[in-house]
Design a protein around this motif. Structure first.
Motif, PDB file in Angstrom:
ATOM      1  N   UNK A 113      64.242   1.084  22.965  1.00 25.29           N
ATOM      2  CA  UNK A 113      64.940  -0.337  23.554  1.00 25.29           C
ATOM      3  C   UNK A 113      65.219  -1.187  22.337  1.00 25.29           C
ATOM      4  N   UNK A 114      63.819  -1.538  21.654  1.00 24.19           N
ATOM      5  CA  UNK A 114      63.517  -2.374  20.345  1.00 24.19           C
ATOM      6  C   UNK A 114      64.522  -1.737  19.677  1.00 24.19           C
ATOM      7  N   UNK A 115      63.866  -0.151  19.398  1.00 36.69           N
ATOM      8  CA  UNK A 115      64.317   0.724  17.793  1.00 36.69           C
ATOM      9  C   UNK A 115      66.483   0.386  17.650  1.00 36.69           C
ATOM     10  N   UNK A 116      66.968   0.447  18.710  1.00 36.49           N
ATOM     11  CA  UNK A 116      68.080   1.281  18.949  1.00 36.49           C
ATOM     12  C   UNK A 116      68.830  -0.993  19.232  1.00 36.49           C
ATOM     13  N   UNK A 117      67.896  -1.743  19.881  1.00 34.48           N
ATOM     14  CA  UNK A 117      69.306  -3.158  19.741  1.00 34.48           C
ATOM     15  C   UNK A 117      69.212  -3.192  18.814  1.00 34.48           C
ATOM     16  N   UNK A 118      70.744  -4.162  19.195  1.00 35.14           N
ATOM     17  CA  UNK A 118      71.135  -4.601  18.118  1.00 35.14           C
ATOM     18  C   UNK A 118      71.570  -6.179  17.565  1.00 35.14           C
ATOM     19  N   UNK A 119      70.465  -6.797  17.861  1.00 38.24           N
ATOM     20  CA  UNK A 119      70.555  -7.851  17.465  1.00 38.24           C
ATOM     21  C   UNK A 119      70.886  -9.536  16.374  1.00 38.24           C
ATOM     22  N   UNK A 120      72.518  -9.902  17.386  1.00 40.45           N
ATOM     23  CA  UNK A 120      72.760 -10.822  16.545  1.00 40.45           C
ATOM     24  C   UNK A 120      72.351 -12.446  16.851  1.00 40.45           C
TER      25      UNK A 120
END
Length: 125
Positions: A113-120
């Motif tokens: 989930x961390x790898x796939x997460x797109x954090x803005x």
């Protein structure tokens, strides 16, 4: 006929014991048809140890006095220490394996989930 005699003459002693216990017992086990469950010999009250001393599987004790009144015990069986220790170890190993498996799975899922997460990050100041 006394209860012990009823037990000794019964064709189905376990059923007879359960019926008598649920009808006539004053002990807390009355609601479980007189079933005490499994427990270690070392943890038994002294009166119980003495009553069980000479009994074999399928035997009934003579009536004996406890804090709950007079008791009669039917011995369903004994489990020797080796089998008990093995079974307990088996259960502990299984539980530990399940816990470790779940923890490992959870950390893998978190990493994905961390790898796939797109954090803005939006900062309004």
């Amino acid at each position: 006929m006394r209860n012990r005699e009823k037990l000794q003459k019964s064709k189905n002693p376990i059923k007879t014991f359960q019926e008598l216990a649920s009808k006539e017992s004053l002990a807390p086990t009355k609601d479980k048809n007189g079933y005490l469950g499994q427990f270690y010999y070392e943890n038994m009250p002294t009166e119980l140890k003495q009553a069980l001393k000479e009994l074999k599987r399928g035997d009934y004790s003579k009536p004996f006095k406890t804090d709950f009144g007079y008791q009669i015990i039917y011995v369903m069986g004994y489990q020797d220490e080796v089998k008990r220790a093995y079974k307990e170890s088996q259960i502990n190993v299984k539980e530990d394996y399940i816990k470790e498996t779940v923890i490992n799975w959870a950390f893998e899922e978190i990493s994905k989930l961390k790898e796939e997460a797109k954090i803005k990050i939006v900062f309004k100041g």
